[in-house]
Write a protein that holds these residues in place. Structure first.
Motif, PDB file in Angstrom:
ATOM      1  N   LEU A  17       0.806  -1.363   0.134  1.00  0.00           N
ATOM      2  CA  LEU A  17      -0.189  -0.008   0.066  1.00  0.00           C
ATOM      3  C   LEU A  17       0.794   1.141  -0.082  1.00  0.00           C
ATOM      4  O   LEU A  17       1.561   1.530   0.832  1.00  0.00           O
TER       5      LEU A  17
ATOM      6  N   TYR B 246      -8.317   2.657   0.584  1.00  0.00           N
ATOM      7  CA  TYR B 246      -7.840   2.357  -0.612  1.00  0.00           C
ATOM      8  C   TYR B 246      -9.149   1.597  -1.362  1.00  0.00           C
ATOM      9  O   TYR B 246      -9.923   1.036  -0.802  1.00  0.00           O
TER      10      TYR B 246
ATOM     11  N   ALA C 180      -5.919   5.423  -4.075  1.00  0.00           N
ATOM     12  CA  ALA C 180      -5.762   5.783  -2.668  1.00  0.00           C
ATOM     13  C   ALA C 180      -6.298   7.027  -2.235  1.00  0.00           C
ATOM     14  O   ALA C 180      -6.009   8.188  -2.897  1.00  0.00           O
TER      15      ALA C 180
END
Length: 210
Positions: free
Chosen positions: A162, A175, A186
């Motif tokens: 991430l 996300y 995001a």
């Protein structure tokens, strides 16, 4: 008396070139039809600017990051599974420790409400809370979000997948993963839930996947 030799051909019959071309066109058409929903969603955000020139609110993830193969544990069933097996729906993801501070609770609330506000399309969306430690989740939070799937995940492996923005951390963001299993967006820290809803609604409208 002489014997007459059979001059007929043996082996496979000749293939009609026109028939070959028709078969190729049919295969191409099938591919286009199957790929069209996903392609439309990406064109909507990567090529065309929706709603008179306004762009997406969420930050688009480039290049694509597919769901990782890291193993997670489902809090409800106790079973382990690879994250890569979660593809098939639009996934809204929040990652936090089990203690779940005020920002964590806000994200869980926003994700739940954004999903509900999709109306009949909400079944195409799944909300995930990726818990980054082994502590117990407070009962009040556990009972407030029964429809949010809770998975335990290694924080270091999760951080490698991430991305963050401008010095933020993974726990600051919501996300979005598409049904093909690619991390797509995001959303910023302290995101505006109405703008997240707008982005998701557009994607659900323009994509038939998930």
């Amino acid at each position: 008396m002489s014997t007459e030799v059979n001059s007929g051909r043996t082996g496979s019959p000749a293939i009609d070139p026109a028939q070959q071309r028709r078969a190729r066109r049919m295969l191409i058409l099938l591919f286009v039809v199957c790929a069209a929903p996903a392609v439309a969603a990406y064109l909507m955000y990567y090529v065309f600017k929706p709603q008179g020139g306004t762009s997406a609110y969420g930050k688009l993830i480039e290049p694509q990051r597919p769901l990782p193969a890291l193993v997670v544990r489902d809090d409800e069933t106790g079973q382990t599974l690879p994250m890569s097996s979660l593809k098939g729906k639009w996934l809204m993801i929040s990652a936090d420790t089990a203690a779940c501070d005020e920002n964590c609770v806000s994200k869980l609330f926003y994700m739940r409400q954004i999903r509900v506000l999709q109306g009949n399309e909400r079944t195409r969306v799944e909300t995930l809370w990726l818990v980054t430690d082994a502590a117990a989740v407070p009962q009040k939070i556990d009972s407030a979000y029964p429809d949010t799937r809770r998975l335990r995940v290694d924080p270091a492996a999760l951080a490698a997948w991430l991305p963050t923005q401008d010095g933020s951390q993974v726990s600051d963001h919501i996300y979005l993963v598409d049904p093909l299993g690619n991390l797509m967006m995001a959303f910023p820290k302290h995101a505006d839930p109405s703008k997240i809803k707008r982005d998701l609604s557009r994607l659900l409208k323009w994509s038939g996947t998930g």
